[in-house]
Design a protein around this motif. Structure first.
Motif, mmCIF file in Angstrom:
data_model
loop_
_atom_site.group_PDB
_atom_site.id
_atom_site.type_symbol
_atom_site.label_atom_id
_atom_site.label_comp_id
_atom_site.label_asym_id
_atom_site.label_seq_id
_atom_site.Cartn_x
_atom_site.Cartn_y
_atom_site.Cartn_z
ATOM 1 N N MET A 95 0.837 -1.206 0.000
ATOM 2 C CA MET A 95 0.000 0.000 0.000
ATOM 3 C C MET A 95 0.869 1.253 0.000
ATOM 4 O O MET A 95 0.635 2.177 -0.781
ATOM 5 N N SER A 96 1.876 1.285 0.861
ATOM 6 C CA SER A 96 2.709 2.487 0.943
ATOM 7 C C SER A 96 3.516 2.689 -0.332
ATOM 8 O O SER A 96 3.704 3.822 -0.775
ATOM 9 N N THR A 97 3.978 1.615 -0.941
ATOM 10 C CA THR A 97 4.730 1.730 -2.188
ATOM 11 C C THR A 97 3.852 2.291 -3.294
ATOM 12 O O THR A 97 4.292 3.136 -4.079
ATOM 13 N N ALA A 98 2.600 1.850 -3.322
ATOM 14 C CA ALA A 98 1.677 2.335 -4.349
ATOM 15 C C ALA A 98 1.429 3.833 -4.204
ATOM 16 O O ALA A 98 1.230 4.535 -5.200
ATOM 17 N N TRP A 99 1.451 4.337 -2.978
ATOM 18 C CA TRP A 99 1.198 5.753 -2.738
ATOM 19 C C TRP A 99 2.462 6.598 -2.821
ATOM 20 O O TRP A 99 2.400 7.809 -2.980
ATOM 21 N N ARG A 100 3.625 5.989 -2.714
ATOM 22 C CA ARG A 100 4.882 6.735 -2.601
ATOM 23 C C ARG A 100 5.125 7.681 -3.776
ATOM 24 O O ARG A 100 5.439 8.854 -3.571
ATOM 25 N N GLU A 101 5.006 7.212 -5.022
ATOM 26 C CA GLU A 101 5.308 8.077 -6.164
ATOM 27 C C GLU A 101 4.322 9.224 -6.251
ATOM 28 O O GLU A 101 4.699 10.357 -6.543
ATOM 29 N N ASP A 102 3.055 8.943 -5.967
ATOM 30 C CA ASP A 102 2.059 10.009 -5.969
ATOM 31 C C ASP A 102 2.405 11.057 -4.910
ATOM 32 O O ASP A 102 2.334 12.253 -5.169
ATOM 33 N N LEU A 103 2.793 10.609 -3.726
ATOM 34 C CA LEU A 103 3.169 11.544 -2.663
ATOM 35 C C LEU A 103 4.417 12.337 -3.049
ATOM 36 O O LEU A 103 4.497 13.541 -2.801
ATOM 37 N N ASN A 104 5.384 11.662 -3.654
ATOM 38 C CA ASN A 104 6.590 12.366 -4.093
ATOM 39 C C ASN A 104 6.257 13.433 -5.129
ATOM 40 O O ASN A 104 6.813 14.534 -5.110
#
Length: 157
Positions: A95-104
């Protein structure tokens, strides 16, 4: 009040207890449930009961919302797993990996906006349309709609 047990041995909590422990209003729980983010069962008196694991789900929802992740994306992330299940460390990592690029990407956008605002407000004109330094003769308007300076800064151009 004595805690009730689900058939599979999982603790069941009333909507009030979940709200108190999660630090959210009862209306938020109803909203999350209506959006399909959390699920409850009903007891013989037709009262909502949530498994204790819902507290972890609500915590993740609250943190994700604070970072700007839309509820639909949060729902999609949780939708990959059975409702009210205890997720493994690997599943949380997915879950966190999926959100990481969007957050970056959001962070880059916010940094570019911050830096752009400093430059723009510094001159005092407060007009991107007429600014002789950043947008002479409104040439950015000819490139199309939207925040052209900010979009270029986010792309690194």
């Amino acid at each position: 009040m004595a805690e009730k047990k689900a058939v599979d041995g999982m603790r069941l909590l009333s909507v009030g207890e979940v709200a108190r422990r999660a630090g959210v209003p009862v209306s938020t729980l109803h909203f999350y449930e209506a959006k399909g983010l959390i699920a409850s069962t009903r007891n013989a008196g037709n009262q909502r009961r949530f498994p204790a694991l819902v507290l972890r789900t609500i915590a993740v929802i609250k943190v994700a919302q604070r970072t700007g992740i839309p509820l639909e994306e949060i729902k999609n992330a949780f939708g990959r797993y059975p409702p009210n299940s205890k997720l493994t460390a690997a599943q949380w990592g997915e879950m966190s990996t999926a959100w990481r690029e969007d957050l970056n990407a959001r962070i880059r956008t916010l940094e570019a906006l911050r830096d752009s605002l400093d430059d723009c407000i510094g001159c005092g004109c407060l007009s991107l349309e007429d600014c002789p330094l950043r947008n002479p003769e409104d040439r950015l308007g000819l490139e199309g709609p939207g925040p052209r300076v900010l979009e270029a800064a986010c792309r690194g151009s």
